[in-house]
Design an enzyme around this catalytic site. Structure first.
Site, PDB file in Angstrom:
ATOM      1  N   GLU A 413      52.561-135.371 -27.841  1.00 48.26           N
ATOM      2  CA  GLU A 413      53.423-134.741 -28.383  1.00 48.26           C
ATOM      3  C   GLU A 413      52.977-133.124 -28.879  1.00 48.26           C
ATOM      4  OE1 GLU A 413      56.352-135.124 -29.247  1.00 48.26           O
ATOM      5  OE2 GLU A 413      56.781-137.542 -29.417  1.00 48.26           O
ATOM      6  N   GLU A 483      54.465-145.544 -25.253  1.00 43.30           N
ATOM      7  CA  GLU A 483      54.923-145.921 -26.795  1.00 43.30           C
ATOM      8  C   GLU A 483      56.302-146.814 -26.442  1.00 43.30           C
ATOM      9  OE1 GLU A 483      55.001-143.034 -29.881  1.00 43.30           O
ATOM     10  OE2 GLU A 483      52.897-142.283 -29.036  1.00 43.30           O
TER      11      GLU A 483
HETATM   12  C1  IPT Z   1      55.932-140.718 -31.509  1.00 47.48           C
HETATM   13  C2  IPT Z   1      54.490-140.545 -31.883  1.00 47.48           C
HETATM   14  O1  IPT Z   1      53.874-140.076 -30.774  1.00 47.48           O
HETATM   15  C3  IPT Z   1      53.768-141.325 -32.535  1.00 47.48           C
HETATM   16  O2  IPT Z   1      52.462-140.513 -33.003  1.00 47.48           O
HETATM   17  C4  IPT Z   1      54.529-141.786 -33.740  1.00 47.48           C
HETATM   18  O3  IPT Z   1      54.802-140.767 -34.580  1.00 47.48           O
HETATM   19  C5  IPT Z   1      55.703-142.443 -33.344  1.00 47.48           C
HETATM   20  O4  IPT Z   1      56.455-141.561 -32.480  1.00 47.48           O
HETATM   21  C6  IPT Z   1      56.567-142.999 -34.283  1.00 47.48           C
HETATM   22  O5  IPT Z   1      55.847-143.878 -35.377  1.00 47.48           O
HETATM   23  S1  IPT Z   1      57.197-139.400 -31.451  1.00 47.48           S
HETATM   24  C7  IPT Z   1      58.464-140.040 -31.436  1.00 47.48           C
HETATM   25  C8  IPT Z   1      59.142-139.376 -32.819  1.00 47.48           C
HETATM   26  C9  IPT Z   1      59.426-139.548 -30.478  1.00 47.48           C
END
Ligand code: IPT
Length: 964
Positions: A413, A483
């Site tokens: 990010e 993720e």
């Molecule tokens: C994504 C992040 O990469 C991770 O660090 C964490 O924040 C996760 O989301 C949510 O728990 S960013 C997402 C908001 C697109």
């Protein structure tokens, strides 16, 4: 006039000064080392502008300072407080400037050298992790300063060391220019949180070394070359290798994979030092548009792992790291993304040893710049590029010798920019043997994988089919969800649906669940604290508790679901033809490590069991395996075959008989309970009796079944919304939790329209609806009995315009008490329509307390699925059809209102004049769970549509004292 502070380095974009060039990290060599872990002296100042660095003098009197543990974070040791923000910088965004209010921790350590500390050579002082910026003095002389919190920094210290009375002074600032590069979604936790070590570097020691160990699957050979900066010899006794450093050698060898983590012990011997090597031969490549290792494509069944301990934050000890790895292996996880920074280096040793694929991610995130449309983003500003390259180099140099690391990740990010391109270019130049990942680069200019986060099932399927378009370069790349399946609170839902896609489309090479563990902080009053619990002015609440493990590392139902969904063997079948189909879903391993067992179960009780001979299957192969004959003399009733794949012998990560995979095959179906309506309702004295039951004559409310008082039995559609029901603030509609609440589904009113005493039934007609709305549901309760048993049939029909699904649909009621619970149906743990893979049909026992899932922020939990019958609190309940069972010592309203576990107090359910101590929900349906706290809502097939429904329960009493 302007002046420069002595601490200008804090706001300097450069990575620091004085540190030695980065090099490979290794736990052991025969060179001496001295850990400086332990109790240090500590003083906290509110600002960084102290010109006074006199504490670094050797004669400084720190007698009145506090003690602090190193490694550790001072905010977790009674000095200041932690702050949790997801992506917002908790200070004004004005890079590289930081606030004047900049908590600054001065640390002092006094030490003597061991008497036999070698005289010649050099000694370096290594810091494995300090957040966020440190300036170092040894015996009054400044060694330098550095940023890059989760990266190692070493300083030449030998010239300053004395045998006795050394004073190491470290000034740590919470905020620095480096903080702009470390905006990961986690607690801000300043301090010296990883080891500090003195390392002797003998004359003729190894300055750095690079193990190149590739595997050729066509010839079954490994090629080894160990580069070192000095002449040396490399020996690997098991392979008969004895070559000069820098010289390649090819020998027959077994490959390293995460499934078969074959490591060979070796030694790199230079004139002044012997360095142990743990060599794993493997070749990572991109070929045919796929990530391949040793010539075969792999499927990541991964998790994102932050370092976390509920008491010590990111200061992890080896045992905690090992526990993580063991838990991963035991739950069929095969990969880790080290979100979002290089982990403690010992963690990677464990990944090598036990076998996990690793995406090693650089300590880089600038997410907060999204608030200003990424203007001034450091990754697109040449002034910051040296700092980015420094971070890339410190990661790659430290971790380059780990076979488990197969992919380098530039960070998380951070938008896009030239700095990222420069990092990728540098990494490729230094180590072409691994692939490069970065999610923010949707055009894949700098990366070898197309990576995304939280894409929904439909989009992932399009990508799998190659219908996603995009630039040509990207279309030819494999796809990974770095993720997905946001494991916040109850959930994630939809894992099985993702896995099906991954297994169907070759281009989809799996993903990494977000995330491994809840970052709850152990708290004396709250159980576990989350954002806001320390009075932060900006925070993101319990978004920091979104793991598959609870903060104490107890597996959540989400982890058990994940384990089942990613099991490496599948067993499916149809009892009618007496065979099951067994498929080896490993990418590399055969099934020789597993033994197979069968069990024949009637009404959930095992009748007979045995072993099942399964032929040796290569990865990807299936076989039809004949089941034994149905045991002679098995009782009648609903029956199943349960086939389990267990470890045939002890492994490094689990004992023999550990269940790796299982399948359940229905044989004969359940007979639903039949109750003849032979009893007549008998009105009298304000009450109506029917069979074993007594009702209130005016309201039609059930009062007792036998001796068991029942309160408040009625239709229920509300559940304490889950984090996934509520959805993240940035999610588009529908966020069902919000819609439900705005409709008023949490405050439904029940109007009694009629209490009809018929020939063979008592019928109660009601309408259930919230204030201010015209929509509602009709609910008709029809009670019948055969004299002993009481049957309730609920018929319900939505009225008005229902455009939203229902949270749940069923009945709830209160019982005075219940402790032990016995049921036949899905278990042992909680399950919802899209989180039900881990539930197997069986006979289960628990307690009301044991049926609660302790989500850090309380919310709907604990439903048991497909329950045929249950016994609790003196009642036996049979369902027609099977139902979801929930029982708790508080009401849904109390659960809904709770912010922490400690808000839930047993016995408090008696509010509103009720005498109930336990509330029971019997649900005909539950809405799916989904993953909308960051990902997609439940898939349409898991929505609980508001539509006409009818369902029945049969009540009777169990013998005894109101306890089953
Ligand atoms: C994504 C992040 O990469 C991770 O660090 C964490 O924040 C996760 O989301 C949510 O728990 S960013 C997402 C908001 C697109």
């Amino acid at each position: 006039m302007s002046f420069r502070h002595a601490n200008d380095y804090v706001e300097d974009v450069s990575p620091g000064s004085g540190a030695l060039p980065p090099r490979a990290w290794y736990a052991g060599s025969d060179a001496r080392s001295l850990s400086l872990k332990g109790s240090w002296r500590f003083r906290l100042s509110p600002t960084a502008d102290a010109e006074d660095d006199s504490f670094a003098r050797t004669d400084y009197d720190a007698a009145d300072w506090a003690d602090i543990s190193v490694p550790g974070h001072w905010v977790l040791q009674g000095h200041g407080a932690p702050i949790y923000t997801n992506h917002l910088y908790p200070f004004p965004v004005d890079p590289p400037r930081v606030p004047t209010e900049n908590p600054t921790g001065d640390h002092l350590r006094f030490f003597d050298l061991p008497a036999d500390w070698p005289a010649g050579g050099e000694t370096v002082l290594r810091f494995d992790g300090v957040e966020s910026c440190a300036r170092i003095w040894l015996n009054g002389t400044e060694l330098g300063e550095f940023k890059g919190s989760r990266l190692p920094h070493e300083f030449a210290a030998g010239r300053l060391l004395q045998p006795r009375g050394n004073v190491l002074a470290v000034r740590v600032h919470q905020w620095s220019a480096g903080s702009y590069l470390e905006d990961q979604d986690q607690w801000w936790l300043p301090g010296i949180f990883r080891d500090v070590t003195l390392l002797h570097r003998p004359v003729g020691s190894v300055p750095d070394f690079f193990v190149h160990a590739s595997y050729d699957h066509l010839t079954g050979t490994g090629t080894l070359r160990v580069d070192s900066g000095v002449p040396g010899r490399v020996t690997v006794p098991d392979l008969g290798i004895d070559v000069a450093a820098g010289e390649p050698v090819t020998v027959p060898a077994e490959p390293w994979t995460a499934e078969t983590p074959r490591l060979y012990d070796g030694v790199l011997a230079a004139e002044g030092e012997r360095v142990p090597l743990r060599i794993g031969f493997r070749t990572v490549e991109l070929s045919d548009g796929l990530i391949k290792v040793n010539g075969r494509p792999l499927l990541f069944k991964g998790v994102n792992r932050h370092e976390w301990h509920p008491g010590r934050g990111r200061a992890l000890d080896l045992e905690t790291m090992r526990e993580d790895v063991l838990l991963m292996k035991r739950h069929n996880i095969n990969a880790v993304r080290t979100s979002h920074y290089p982990p403690h280096p010992a963690f990677l040793d464990l990944c090598d040893e036990y076998g996990l694929w690793v995406i090693d991610e650089c300590d880089l995130e600038t997410h907060g710049f999204t608030e200003q449309g990424w203007r001034d983003n450091p990754v697109d500003d040449d002034r910051w590029t040296p700092a980015l390259l420094d971070r890339a180099a410190r990661m790659v140099e430290r971790d380059k010798n780990h076979p488990s690391v197969v992919v380098w990740s530039l960070g998380n990010e951070a938008g896009t920019g030239r700095g990222l391109t420069a990092m990728a270019k540098w990494i490729r130049g230094r180590d072409a043997s691994r692939l490069i990942h970065y999610e923010g680069d949707h055009n894949c200019r700098d990366t070898d994988l197309y990576s995304r986060m939280y894409a929904g099932h439909a989009e992932v399927e399009r990508i799998g089919r190659g219908l996603d378009g995009g630039p040509r370069g990207r279309r030819e790349l494999p796809f990974v969800l770095c993720e997905y399946a946001h494991a916040m609170g109850n959930g994630p839902g939809g894992l099985a649906d993702y896995q099906r896609l991954f297994e169907r489309h070759g281009r989809l090479q799996g993903g990494f669940v977000w995330e491994w563990i809840d970052h709850g902080i152990a708290h004396p009053e709250l159980g576990y604290a989350y954002g806001g619990d320390f009075g932060e002015e900006l925070h993101d609440g319990n978004f920091v508790c979104d793991g598959l493990l609870f903060p104490d590392r107890q597996p959540s139902p989400g982890l058990l679901e994940f384990k089942k969904v990613i099991e490496p063997v599948s067993v499916t079948g149809d009892a009618a033809d007496g065979t099951v189909r067994v498929t080896n879903k490993y990418d590399f391993a055969g099934l020789s490590a597993l033994a197979f067992t069968w069990s024949y179960e009637v009404e959930g009780e095992p009748v007979e069991s045995g072993t099942l001979a399964v032929p040796a299957l290569a990865p990807g192969e299936s076989a039809e395996v004949k089941l034994p004959a149905v045991p002679a003399g098995a009782p009648a009733g609903e029956s199943h075959w349960t086939i389990r794949a267990v470890l045939a012998s002890d492994t490094a990560w689990a004992p023999r008989n550990h269940v790796v995979a299982w399948g359940q095959i229905p044989v004969s179906e359940r007979r639903v309970p039949y109750v003849a309506a032979t009893a007549r309702p008998a009105p009298g004295d304000g009450a109506i009796s029917l069979g074993p039951a007594v009702f209130d004559a005016r309201t039609g409310a059930l009062r007792t079944v036998g001796e068991v008082p029942v309160t408040g039995l009625r239709l229920d559609v509300w559940r304490a919304t889950t984090d996934n029901d509520d959805g993240a603030a940035w999610q588009g509609d529908p966020r069902h939790g919000l819609l439900w609440r705005s409709l008023g589904l949490h405050r439904m009113r029940h109007r009694v329209d009629a209490v009809e005493v018929g020939e063979d039934a008592l019928t109660v007609r009601t309408r259930v609806a919230p204030a201010a709305r015209e929509l509602g549901l009709s609910a008709v309760y029809r009670w019948t009995s055969d004299g002993d048993r009481l049957r309730l049939t609920v018929s319900t029909c939505p009225e008005g315009e229902w455009t939203v699904p229902l949270p749940r649909l069923g009945i709830r009621f209160g019982l005075p008490a219940a402790d032990r619970v016995h049921w036949y149906g899905g278990g042992p743990g909680e399950a919802y329509p899209d989180t039900r893979q881990a539930a197997s049909v069986g006979r289960w026992r628990s307690t009301v307390d044991g049926m609660q899932t302790p989500y850090v922020r309380p919310q709907e939990n604990g439903a048991r699925i497909d329950v045929r019958w249950a016994e609790l609190g003196g009642l036996r309940i049979e369902g027609d059809p099977a139902f979801f069972l929930t029982a708790r010592r508080w009401t849904t309203e109390q659960l809904d209102a709770a912010a922490h576990r400690t808000d839930l107090v047993p016995g408090a359910a008696a509010g509103g004049g009720s005498t109930a101590g336990v509330w029971v929900n019997l649900d005909h349906g539950q809405h799916g769970i989904g993953s909308q706290s960051c990902g997609p809502a439940p898939l349409p097939r898991y929505r609980l549509k508001a539509e006409p429904a009818e369902f029945s329960f049969v009540f009777s009493t169990t013998p005894g004292t109101g306890e089953s």
